[in-house]
Design an enzyme around this catalytic site. Structure first.
Site, PDB file in Angstrom:
ATOM      1  NE  ARG A 141      -0.540   8.739   4.910  1.00 30.24           N
ATOM      2  CZ  ARG A 141      -0.271   8.067   6.018  1.00 30.24           C
ATOM      3  NH1 ARG A 141       0.645   8.515   6.818  1.00 30.24           N
ATOM      4  NH2 ARG A 141      -1.267   6.883   6.399  1.00 30.24           N
ATOM      5  CD  GLU A 179      -2.618   1.235   2.666  1.00 28.00           C
ATOM      6  OE1 GLU A 179      -2.795   0.017   3.484  1.00 28.00           O
ATOM      7  OE2 GLU A 179      -2.724   2.059   3.170  1.00 28.00           O
ATOM      8  CE  LYS A 230      -6.530   2.419   7.222  1.00 25.66           C
ATOM      9  NZ  LYS A 230      -5.055   2.972   6.665  1.00 25.66           N
TER      10      LYS A 230
HETATM   11  C1  3PG Z   1      -0.880   5.264   8.371  1.00 26.45           C
HETATM   12  O1  3PG Z   1      -2.151   5.816   8.411  1.00 26.45           O
HETATM   13  O2  3PG Z   1       0.561   5.626   8.436  1.00 26.45           O
HETATM   14  C2  3PG Z   1      -0.559   3.322   9.245  1.00 26.45           C
HETATM   15  O3  3PG Z   1      -2.084   3.467   9.405  1.00 26.45           O
HETATM   16  C3  3PG Z   1       0.457   3.069   9.813  1.00 26.45           C
HETATM   17  O4  3PG Z   1       0.433   3.402  11.095  1.00 26.45           O
HETATM   18  P1  3PG Z   1       1.774   2.873  11.537  1.00 26.45           P
HETATM   19  O5  3PG Z   1       3.014   3.595  11.112  1.00 26.45           O
HETATM   20  O6  3PG Z   1       1.636   2.891  13.096  1.00 26.45           O
HETATM   21  O7  3PG Z   1       2.435   1.523  11.336  1.00 26.45           O
END
Ligand code: 3PG
Length: 208
Positions: A43, A39, A127
């Site tokens: 960003r 995934e 999710k």
């Molecule tokens: C995110 O949105 O960054 C993900 O949920 C990952 O979260 P994490 O960095 O706590 O694994």
């Protein structure tokens, strides 16, 4: 399609990538560790190019996009060759727009009402985000009895140490997390370490 993506392994890596040129070596490092989904979060400016490179250069990797918040992004992901999308939440406009793009989507929910709203629309896999901050394992355990038909991919605050506990719940199909391939390991090209983390993650087991 989303059920297949979630069934592809116990952990879905959540990736923030700064340089598209790192995308194929990253995907190969994950595949070498037994991880078959990625995934790529939208960003960074290079996220779509990274998806495109993995889609064309790593046919064994099921590549999708995370942090989709608009229908336009869903279309861009589809055009780039992404095969699924993930959103931290869900709105009527987002769902309508994403349906038009045809990109299979995993939507996020945090509350019972959000979960019920998604189920009403036919989305029974979702999710759970932000998993740890939104109530953690105790919260999601409590959801199972009243909503036994729902299945979850919790994400946010999950790591190699606590993933097994999440995966032991009967209604969790996989977990998501950034710990396999954090941005600093990608930018420093620590691909052997990413493979090592992927291997450990892919050895985690679901309850079934
Ligand atoms: C995110 O949105 O960054 C993900 O949920 C990952 O979260 P994490 O960095 O706590 O694994």
């Amino acid at each position: 399609m989303i059920p297949d993506i979630l069934a592809a392994g116990p952990v879905m890596p959540v990736i923030i990538i700064e340089h598209a040129d790192d995308a194929v070596p990253l995907a190969e490092a994950l595949l070498a560790g037994g991880i078959r989904t990625a995934e790529i979060t939208l960003r960074t400016p290079s996220a779509l190019a990274a998806i495109e490179q993995i889609a064309s250069g790593c046919p064994d990797m099921l590549v999708g996009a995370g942090t989709i918040t608009s229908a336009e992004q869903a279309q861009q992901v589809k055009d780039a060759g992404g095969v699924f999308g993930v959103s931290p939440g869900s709105t009527e406009a987002l769902i309508d727009g994403c349906n038009k793009s045809g990109l299979p989507m995993l939507y996020g929910a945090q509350t019972l009402s959000e979960m019920m709203a998604l189920a009403e629309k036919g989305y029974h896999q979702m999710k759970f985000f932000p998993a740890s901050a939104a109530g953690g394992i105790d919260f999601l355990k409590s959801v199972h009895s009243p909503m036994p038909h729902l299945r979850f991919c919790p994400t946010g605050g999950i790591n190699q140490q606590n993933a097994a506990e999440w995966l032991s719940l009967p209604h969790i199909v996989c977990v998501g997390g950034s710990w396999l391939a954090p941005a600093d390991l990608i930018t420093s090209h620590a691909f052997a370490e990413i493979t090592k983390r992927a291997q450990a993650a892919s050895n985690l087991r679901r309850s079934d």
